[in-house]
Design a protein around this motif. Structure first.
Motif, mmCIF file in Angstrom:
data_model
loop_
_atom_site.group_PDB
_atom_site.id
_atom_site.type_symbol
_atom_site.label_atom_id
_atom_site.label_comp_id
_atom_site.label_asym_id
_atom_site.label_seq_id
_atom_site.Cartn_x
_atom_site.Cartn_y
_atom_site.Cartn_z
ATOM 1 N N ARG A 54 0.873 -1.177 0.000
ATOM 2 C CA ARG A 54 0.000 0.000 0.000
ATOM 3 C C ARG A 54 0.908 1.225 0.000
ATOM 4 O O ARG A 54 1.899 1.275 0.716
ATOM 5 C CB ARG A 54 -0.874 0.011 1.250
ATOM 6 N N HIS A 55 0.557 2.194 -0.816
ATOM 7 C CA HIS A 55 1.321 3.442 -0.885
ATOM 8 C C HIS A 55 0.412 4.578 -0.455
ATOM 9 O O HIS A 55 -0.727 4.673 -0.897
ATOM 10 C CB HIS A 55 1.821 3.687 -2.310
ATOM 11 N N ASN A 56 0.935 5.434 0.440
ATOM 12 C CA ASN A 56 0.204 6.631 0.831
ATOM 13 C C ASN A 56 1.204 7.769 0.968
ATOM 14 O O ASN A 56 2.369 7.621 0.619
ATOM 15 C CB ASN A 56 -0.601 6.406 2.121
ATOM 16 N N ARG A 57 0.796 8.886 1.510
ATOM 17 C CA ARG A 57 1.695 10.037 1.573
ATOM 18 C C ARG A 57 2.880 9.822 2.502
ATOM 19 O O ARG A 57 3.838 10.574 2.472
ATOM 20 C CB ARG A 57 0.928 11.290 1.970
ATOM 21 N N TYR A 58 2.816 8.815 3.339
ATOM 22 C CA TYR A 58 3.918 8.524 4.254
ATOM 23 C C TYR A 58 4.879 7.480 3.700
ATOM 24 O O TYR A 58 5.865 7.149 4.323
ATOM 25 C CB TYR A 58 3.375 8.063 5.606
ATOM 26 N N GLY A 59 4.568 6.933 2.544
ATOM 27 C CA GLY A 59 5.435 5.946 1.919
ATOM 28 C C GLY A 59 4.727 4.615 1.738
ATOM 29 O O GLY A 59 3.503 4.518 1.791
ATOM 30 N N SER A 86 -1.031 -3.975 8.055
ATOM 31 C CA SER A 86 -0.120 -3.106 7.330
ATOM 32 C C SER A 86 1.119 -2.869 8.192
ATOM 33 O O SER A 86 1.012 -2.433 9.336
ATOM 34 C CB SER A 86 -0.838 -1.782 7.039
ATOM 35 N N VAL A 87 2.299 -3.142 7.623
ATOM 36 C CA VAL A 87 3.554 -3.030 8.366
ATOM 37 C C VAL A 87 4.574 -2.288 7.504
ATOM 38 O O VAL A 87 4.699 -2.574 6.308
ATOM 39 C CB VAL A 87 4.106 -4.427 8.744
ATOM 40 N N ARG A 88 5.298 -1.353 8.111
ATOM 41 C CA ARG A 88 6.345 -0.637 7.385
ATOM 42 C C ARG A 88 7.462 -1.606 7.006
ATOM 43 O O ARG A 88 7.818 -2.479 7.798
ATOM 44 C CB ARG A 88 6.908 0.474 8.251
ATOM 45 N N PRO A 89 8.013 -1.481 5.794
ATOM 46 C CA PRO A 89 9.095 -2.390 5.391
ATOM 47 C C PRO A 89 10.282 -2.374 6.362
ATOM 48 O O PRO A 89 10.922 -3.392 6.572
ATOM 49 C CB PRO A 89 9.518 -1.853 4.013
ATOM 50 N N GLN A 90 10.546 -1.211 6.969
ATOM 51 C CA GLN A 90 11.653 -1.100 7.911
ATOM 52 C C GLN A 90 11.457 -1.961 9.151
ATOM 53 O O GLN A 90 12.397 -2.190 9.904
ATOM 54 C CB GLN A 90 11.839 0.363 8.367
#
Length: 89
Positions: free
Chosen positions: A21-26, A40-44
């Motif tokens: 998923r892409h949004n304004r935060y990445g 939903s989990v950040r790749p980092q």
């Protein structure tokens, strides 16, 4: 992929990635849990991204990275109505 963030409730679990998923935060990764839920989990926060050098050099002792603290300051300022670009503090 494995969730690696030390405070994430799914830490250590190996979960399949079912999308992005892409949004304004990445970008965030959509991971499917064993009960079929998708989170939903950040790749980092996964093993898909190499460990941050600041964390490695600190021997996992630091609770926060400088970049994360600066991001938190921006978020708090934005939520409190302050705008750093105008010099308000």
């Amino acid at each position: 992929m494995q969730v690696t963030h030390p405070f994430h409730p799914l830490r250590g679990q190996q979960l399949p990635c079912v999308g992005e998923r892409h949004n304004r935060y990445g970008m965030t990764l959509l991971l499917e849990t064993s009960d079929g839920a998708v989170c939903s989990v950040r790749p980092q926060w996964t093993d898909v991204v190499s460990p941050d050098a600041e964390i490695v050099l600190g021997g996992q002792r630091a609770l926060f990275r400088v970049a994360d603290l600066l991001e938190l300051v921006r978020l708090v300022d934005r939520l409190s109505g302050h705008d750093l670009s105008e010099g308000h503090r």
